[in-house]
Motif scaffolding. Structure first.
Motif, mmCIF file in Angstrom:
data_model
loop_
_atom_site.group_PDB
_atom_site.id
_atom_site.type_symbol
_atom_site.label_atom_id
_atom_site.label_comp_id
_atom_site.label_asym_id
_atom_site.label_seq_id
_atom_site.Cartn_x
_atom_site.Cartn_y
_atom_site.Cartn_z
ATOM 1 N N CYS A 1 0.649 -0.960 0.238
ATOM 2 C CA CYS A 1 0.002 -0.022 -0.066
ATOM 3 C C CYS A 1 0.899 1.086 0.183
ATOM 4 O O CYS A 1 1.655 0.967 0.175
ATOM 5 C CB CYS A 1 -0.955 0.116 0.966
ATOM 6 N N CYS B 1 -0.432 3.767 3.142
ATOM 7 C CA CYS B 1 -0.131 3.610 4.934
ATOM 8 C C CYS B 1 1.330 2.908 5.134
ATOM 9 O O CYS B 1 1.914 3.135 6.031
ATOM 10 C CB CYS B 1 -1.125 2.667 5.962
ATOM 11 N N GLY C 1 0.339 -1.590 5.115
ATOM 12 C CA GLY C 1 -1.175 -2.829 4.273
ATOM 13 C C GLY C 1 -0.872 -3.343 2.768
ATOM 14 O O GLY C 1 0.128 -2.685 2.115
ATOM 15 N N CYS D 1 -4.546 -0.654 0.328
ATOM 16 C CA CYS D 1 -4.987 -1.609 0.897
ATOM 17 C C CYS D 1 -6.988 -1.173 1.507
ATOM 18 O O CYS D 1 -7.270 -0.088 1.069
ATOM 19 C CB CYS D 1 -4.100 -2.298 2.873
ATOM 20 N N CYS E 1 -6.911 1.353 3.694
ATOM 21 C CA CYS E 1 -7.055 2.762 3.448
ATOM 22 C C CYS E 1 -7.733 3.411 2.542
ATOM 23 O O CYS E 1 -8.598 4.459 2.073
ATOM 24 C CB CYS E 1 -5.733 3.005 2.429
HETATM 25 ZN ZN ZN Z 1 -2.881 1.594 3.374
#
Ligand code: ZN
Length: 165
Positions: A22, A25, A28, A68, A71
């Motif tokens: 991801c 973030c 993830g 992810c 998010c």
């Molecule tokens: Zn994420």
């Protein structure tokens, strides 16, 4: 051989990322192609010479950024909250203008209308950043601007903004 970081999906007119980590973030993992964020980029002129994507024939294409599911949901919430607040602010300014219409000089009323537009659109973009930041992730805009492939396209004369005909 250059390693493929993305694949062109001709049917959906989008470029799908191969990476799963991801970008928002940085923790993830993207579970599904549909959770990824696809940012539209628009062709402004014909300088596209990104080796792997010479086959791109469109005026607009979506570039996927791995995201992810957490998010995705945080972005959705940030969007909804930002929309509600900026809409209320814009409406409040318009209501104030209408209510005092007869007392205000026309210039003041026009100025307030611009302010309402600014609060609506500017507030919407700004608050999305704020809420994403509060949740500890990158906003859609920040994520797009940090993506290497998106940057390649922008450097080749593409734009994140829809060109005005
Ligand atoms: Zn994420």
């Amino acid at each position: 051989m250059e390693q493929q970081t993305h694949l062109v999906n001709q049917q959906l007119k989008r470029i799908e990322p191969v990476a799963k980590k991801c970008s928002f973030c940085l923790n993830g993992t993207s579970q599904s192609m549909n959770d990824n964020y696809f940012v539209p980029v628009f062709k402004e002129n014909d300088r596209t010479n990104i080796v792997v994507y010479r086959s791109v024939k469109y005026q607009k294409i979506d570039i996927g950024i791995p995201r992810c599911i957490e998010c995705k949901s945080l972005h959705q919430k940030a969007k909804t909250k930002a929309l509600v607040i900026s809409l209320i602010a814009a409406l409040a300014i318009v209501a104030f203008m209408v209510y005092n219409f007869l007392d205000f000089h026309a210039v003041v009323s026009v100025g307030l209308l611009f302010l309402a537009g600014f609060a609506g659109f500017g507030g919407y973009a700004y608050l999305q950043n704020v809420f994403a930041g509060k949740a500890g992730i990158y906003s859609l805009k920040a994520g797009a601007e940090g993506d290497a492939l998106v940057m390649d396209f922008l450097n080749q004369g593409w734009s994140l903004k829809q060109p005005t005909a």
